[in-house]
Design a protein around this motif. Structure first.
Motif, short mmCIF file in Angstrom:
data_model
loop_
_atom_site.label_atom_id
_atom_site.label_comp_id
_atom_site.label_asym_id
_atom_site.label_seq_id
_atom_site.Cartn_x
_atom_site.Cartn_y
_atom_site.Cartn_z
N GLN A 25 0.80 -1.18 -0.03
CA GLN A 25 0.11 -0.10 0.08
C GLN A 25 0.80 1.31 0.02
O GLN A 25 1.90 1.24 0.73
CB GLN A 25 -0.90 0.14 1.10
CG GLN A 25 -2.14 -1.03 1.27
CD GLN A 25 -3.02 -0.91 2.39
OE1 GLN A 25 -2.55 -0.38 3.43
NE2 GLN A 25 -4.31 -1.24 2.09
N ARG A 163 -6.23 7.95 -0.01
CA ARG A 163 -5.98 7.39 1.31
C ARG A 163 -5.68 8.64 2.29
O ARG A 163 -6.03 8.37 3.48
CB ARG A 163 -4.99 6.50 1.66
CG ARG A 163 -5.29 5.23 0.82
CD ARG A 163 -4.07 4.09 1.02
NE ARG A 163 -4.17 3.79 2.58
CZ ARG A 163 -3.08 3.47 3.18
NH1 ARG A 163 -1.87 3.35 2.38
NH2 ARG A 163 -2.96 2.99 4.40
N TYR A 194 -7.63 -1.56 3.56
CA TYR A 194 -7.22 -0.43 2.93
C TYR A 194 -6.34 0.54 3.75
O TYR A 194 -5.58 1.17 3.33
CB TYR A 194 -8.64 0.30 2.23
CG TYR A 194 -8.19 1.52 1.04
CD1 TYR A 194 -7.79 0.86 -0.15
CD2 TYR A 194 -7.97 2.63 1.34
CE1 TYR A 194 -7.21 1.62 -1.16
CE2 TYR A 194 -7.62 3.57 0.43
CZ TYR A 194 -7.33 3.07 -1.02
OH TYR A 194 -6.93 3.92 -1.94
N LEU A 195 -7.05 0.80 4.97
CA LEU A 195 -6.44 1.79 5.76
C LEU A 195 -5.33 1.24 6.53
O LEU A 195 -4.59 1.75 7.18
CB LEU A 195 -7.53 2.01 7.12
CG LEU A 195 -8.52 3.13 6.32
CD1 LEU A 195 -9.36 3.53 7.48
CD2 LEU A 195 -7.98 4.35 5.94
#
Length: 211
Positions: A25, A163, A194-195
């Motif tokens: 990510q 984000r 995702y976080l």
């Protein structure tokens, strides 16, 4: 049967494609990084990039949705909207986002130069074969922004824009359901991944609540 080659004569294995690279990510920008990039774009007088950057932060959209926004998506009756809704290409589901005052101001400046019709793309491409910025072009623009802030280009990308605000909202509120709605995720598990939420994050939130 021919003799097998000795191991010492075998070609050396190729290094992994991602050796020395940061994978996984992309990091969200920190508030100071956001302001550094924003101020640099203001000094350069880059109206398109300032509008694109501010809207990328506010909207939390994927690159494919951001680059295909049209004037009618952010304007109504010649006025930049406070909020708007678009349908995501990946999920086919609508997602709503706010347009803050500084982003509205940047959009007004850019629209005064662009002077689009309602059906025109908001971020046009300089390439004749494309009516709007491509995701590849957008990625190159993001890397320019990151470089201008003195950040590691390998650690940041277009998903950093998506984000950034979501990460700040999570840190301040711990409200995963709100972030799920803002990002347009269908499942809460997707928002958690995702976080990059870890057990330590969950415990830190839990410790702030006394019963």
């Amino acid at each position: 049967m021919p003799d097998a080659k000795p191991l010492s004569n075998l070609p050396a294995p190729r290094p992994p494609w991602n050796k020395g690279r940061l994978t996984g990510q992309k990091l969200p920008l920190k508030p100071k990084d956001v302001w550094t990039i924003r101020v640099r774009l203001q000094i350069l007088g880059s109206k398109r990039d300032l509008a694109l950057f501010n809207l990328a932060i506010d909207s939390k959209l994927r690159g494919c949705d951001l680059v295909t926004l049209k004037a009618q998506d952010v304007c109504l009756g010649g006025r930049v909207r406070d909020r708007t809704t678009i349908v995501q290409r990946k999920t086919g589901r609508p997602v709503q986002f706010e347009i803050t005052e500084q982003t509205r101001a940047a959009l007004r400046e850019w629209l005064s130069v662009l002077q689009p019709m309602d059906t025109s793309y908001l971020f046009t491409s300089r390439l004749h074969e494309s009516a709007h910025l491509s995701t590849r072009q957008y990625a190159r623009i993001v890397h320019r922004w990151v470089d201008s802030a003195g950040l590691d280009g390998m650690a940041y990308g277009t998903h950093s824009m998506r984000r950034t605000k979501a990460a700040q909202i999570y840190r301040k509120t711990g409200n995963l359901r709100a972030i799920q709605l803002l990002l347009g995720h269908t499942k809460l598990e997707s928002t958690v991944r995702y976080l990059g939420i870890e057990v330590e994050d969950a415990l830190a939130i839990s410790e702030q609540v006394e019963l």
